[in-house]
Scaffold this active site. Structure first.
Site, PDB file in Angstrom:
ATOM      1  N   TYR A 171       0.697  -1.354  -0.081  1.00  0.00           N
ATOM      2  CA  TYR A 171      -0.070  -0.126  -0.079  1.00  0.00           C
ATOM      3  C   TYR A 171       0.950   1.271  -0.123  1.00  0.00           C
ATOM      4  O   TYR A 171       0.340   2.525  -0.360  1.00  0.00           O
ATOM      5  CB  TYR A 171      -0.906   0.060   1.256  1.00  0.00           C
ATOM      6  CG  TYR A 171      -2.197  -0.783   0.940  1.00  0.00           C
ATOM      7  CD1 TYR A 171      -2.126  -1.943   0.895  1.00  0.00           C
ATOM      8  CD2 TYR A 171      -3.434  -0.069   1.043  1.00  0.00           C
ATOM      9  CE1 TYR A 171      -3.301  -2.996   0.928  1.00  0.00           C
ATOM     10  CE2 TYR A 171      -4.586  -0.970   1.064  1.00  0.00           C
ATOM     11  CZ  TYR A 171      -4.538  -2.399   1.000  1.00  0.00           C
ATOM     12  OH  TYR A 171      -5.546  -3.051   0.777  1.00  0.00           O
ATOM     13  N   ASP A 231      -2.258 -18.535   1.183  1.00  0.00           N
ATOM     14  CA  ASP A 231      -3.254 -19.337   0.248  1.00  0.00           C
ATOM     15  C   ASP A 231      -4.072 -20.381   1.201  1.00  0.00           C
ATOM     16  O   ASP A 231      -5.249 -20.358   1.102  1.00  0.00           O
ATOM     17  CB  ASP A 231      -2.691 -19.855  -0.847  1.00  0.00           C
ATOM     18  CG  ASP A 231      -1.141 -20.630  -0.631  1.00  0.00           C
ATOM     19  OD1 ASP A 231      -0.660 -20.659   0.585  1.00  0.00           O
ATOM     20  OD2 ASP A 231      -0.757 -21.331  -1.640  1.00  0.00           O
ATOM     21  N   ASP A 290      -6.021  -7.188   4.253  1.00  0.00           N
ATOM     22  CA  ASP A 290      -7.192  -6.607   3.545  1.00  0.00           C
ATOM     23  C   ASP A 290      -8.103  -7.659   2.985  1.00  0.00           C
ATOM     24  O   ASP A 290      -9.307  -7.842   3.082  1.00  0.00           O
ATOM     25  CB  ASP A 290      -6.548  -5.817   2.260  1.00  0.00           C
ATOM     26  CG  ASP A 290      -7.857  -5.330   1.424  1.00  0.00           C
ATOM     27  OD1 ASP A 290      -8.850  -4.694   2.027  1.00  0.00           O
ATOM     28  OD2 ASP A 290      -7.671  -5.042   0.340  1.00  0.00           O
ATOM     29  N   ASP A 349     -12.038  -9.407   4.476  1.00  0.00           N
ATOM     30  CA  ASP A 349     -13.272  -9.508   3.818  1.00  0.00           C
ATOM     31  C   ASP A 349     -13.757 -11.006   3.699  1.00  0.00           C
ATOM     32  O   ASP A 349     -15.007 -11.138   4.017  1.00  0.00           O
ATOM     33  CB  ASP A 349     -13.036  -9.005   2.344  1.00  0.00           C
ATOM     34  CG  ASP A 349     -13.296  -7.396   2.118  1.00  0.00           C
ATOM     35  OD1 ASP A 349     -13.076  -6.782   3.071  1.00  0.00           O
ATOM     36  OD2 ASP A 349     -13.908  -7.054   1.194  1.00  0.00           O
TER      37      ASP A 349
HETATM   38  C1  IPM Z   1     -10.150  -1.607   3.725  1.00  0.00           C
HETATM   39  C2  IPM Z   1     -10.650  -0.905   2.556  1.00  0.00           C
HETATM   40  C3  IPM Z   1      -9.471  -0.186   2.282  1.00  0.00           C
HETATM   41  C4  IPM Z   1      -8.099  -1.021   2.218  1.00  0.00           C
HETATM   42  C5  IPM Z   1      -9.417   0.638   0.835  1.00  0.00           C
HETATM   43  C6  IPM Z   1     -10.792   1.505   0.594  1.00  0.00           C
HETATM   44  C7  IPM Z   1      -8.294   1.537   0.511  1.00  0.00           C
HETATM   45  O1  IPM Z   1     -10.610  -1.943   1.376  1.00  0.00           O
HETATM   46  O2  IPM Z   1     -10.242  -0.741   4.830  1.00  0.00           O
HETATM   47  O3  IPM Z   1     -10.321  -2.823   3.889  1.00  0.00           O
HETATM   48  O4  IPM Z   1      -7.712  -1.642   1.063  1.00  0.00           O
HETATM   49  O5  IPM Z   1      -7.374  -0.828   3.159  1.00  0.00           O
HETATM   50 MG    MG Z   2     -10.382  -3.914   2.204  1.00  0.00          MG
END
Ligand code: IPM
Ligand code: MG
Length: 361
Positions: free
Chosen positions: A146, A227, A251, A255
């Protein structure tokens, strides 16, 4: 106690969900004798529209002057919104990355917990979901891909894009310490996730994590390749307590972890530096398609407000009161659309905020 909180309503459903979190915080303040002092700042698309940039230096200064920041969400529809015609460093997300870096928020805590009441929304087989799970992803937030050098160049008529993944041992050590510290307050297990079979940055990660582990003899440490971790999260999520990992892996895995809880609308997060200061936000995005319709689920933001009371203000009793009120509202059968199931009562965003505030005792 005076609680100086900077709020970032942001874009999309952000303003609606932050309003409900404030409603719940105000109720906590009333019951427990605190004063909430809110100051709003703009970030993301809202700031682009007002100032032409996703985050101003004044906004950062306002955030720094507070004890904590409570955020909704930022960003819009990436294919239709004019914000995404701007150069990358002027788009909404650049504001979020800038505030993370400016406030040195290197530790991102993302708890993923399966509420018994929502077990039906878990997409995993019943034999897996019935075990329940309760994990916390400790994601490094200010390093790695990042924030590494990036550029797009042309070589001999061929376009080439370069992103760099860099970690130094100090960056790894400080996040590892956070991971082990939090594990000591939980079930004392750390799964450090890397790609040490390929990446040098991961090999250094593993080495430093092992050094840090020596100071925590009570914590069990295991290493897992990213993975495999992606697979284990859907195969046997109950095995995880603390997942410690770098920025990009965190990240993606967070999710995935949120999805197995049934709804991303339930997941809170805290981004912390080395002091008590933190930025608290739901793990989900700005959901522009449902903005302004009073249907968003405010629970992730309300639970983020609870994390704020716990981590930035040491108000554990008050944070427990919020967590209990959320649990009670689910037990009482109220659901927003995203977590709706048969036999429950469907409510909108504002009503959900009211119902949780009423249950603060
Ligand atoms: C998160 C989001 C952010 C990230 C984006 C919006 C830049 O996906 O906070 O997980 O990738 O960190
Ligand atoms: Mg994210």
């Amino acid at each position: 106690m005076d609680l100086r909180i900077t709020c970032i309503p942001g874009d999309g459903i952000g303003p609606e969900i932050v309003a409900e979190a404030k409603k719940v915080l105000d109720k906590v303040a009333e019951k427990y004798g605190h004063q909430m002092k809110y100051t709003d700042i703009l970030m993301g698309g809202a700031s682009i529209d007002a100032y032409g940039v996703p985050l101003t230096d004044e906004a950062i200064a306002t955030a720094k002057a507070a004890d904590a920041v409570l955020m909704g969400s930022i960003g819009g529809n990436t294919t239709t919104s004019p914000w995404y015609k701007l150069p990358p460093n002027l788009r909404p997300e650049a504001g979020l990355l800038k505030i993370r870096k400016a406030l040195n928020l290197f530790a991102n805590l993302r708890p993923a917990y399966l509420y018994e009441e929502l077990a039906g929304a878990c997409p995993l087989k019943e034999e897996i979901s019935s075990q329940g799970f309760d994990m916390l992803i400790m994601r490094e937030l200010t390093g790695g891909l990042y924030f590494g050098e990036r550029k797009t160049i042309e070589e001999n008529g061929v376009k080439k894009a370069i992103d760099t993944l860099t970690y130094d041992e100090n960056e790894i050590r400080r996040i590892a310490i956070k991971g082990f510290d939090v594990a000591m307050k939980r079930r004392k297990k750390v799964t450090s996730v890397d790609k040490a079979n390929v990446l040098d940055s991961s090999r250094l990660w593993r080495k430093v994590v092992e050094e840090v582990a020596k100071d925590y003899p009570e914590v069990t440490l295991e290493h897992m390749l990213v993975d495999n971790c992606a697979m284990q999260l859907v195969k046997d999520p109950a095995q995880f307590d603390v997942i410690l990992t770098e920025n990009m892996f965190g990240d993606i895995l967070s999710d995935e972890a949120s999805m197995v809880t049934g709804s991303i609308g339930m997941l809170s997060s805290a981004s912390l530096n080395d002091t008590k200061f933190g930025l608290y936000e739901p793990s989900h995005g700005s959901a522009p398609d449902i903005a302004g319709l009073d249907v968003a689920n405010p629970i992730a933001t309300i639970l983020s407000a609870s994390m704020m009371l716990r981590y930035s203000f040491d108000l554990d009793k008050e944070a427990d009161a919020i967590d209990a009120a959320v649990k009670k509202v689910l037990q009482d059968g109220f659901r927003t659309g995203d977590i709706m199931s048969e036999g429950c009562t469907k409510v909108g965003c504002k009503k959900m905020g009211d119902l949780i505030a009423e249950r603060i005792i």
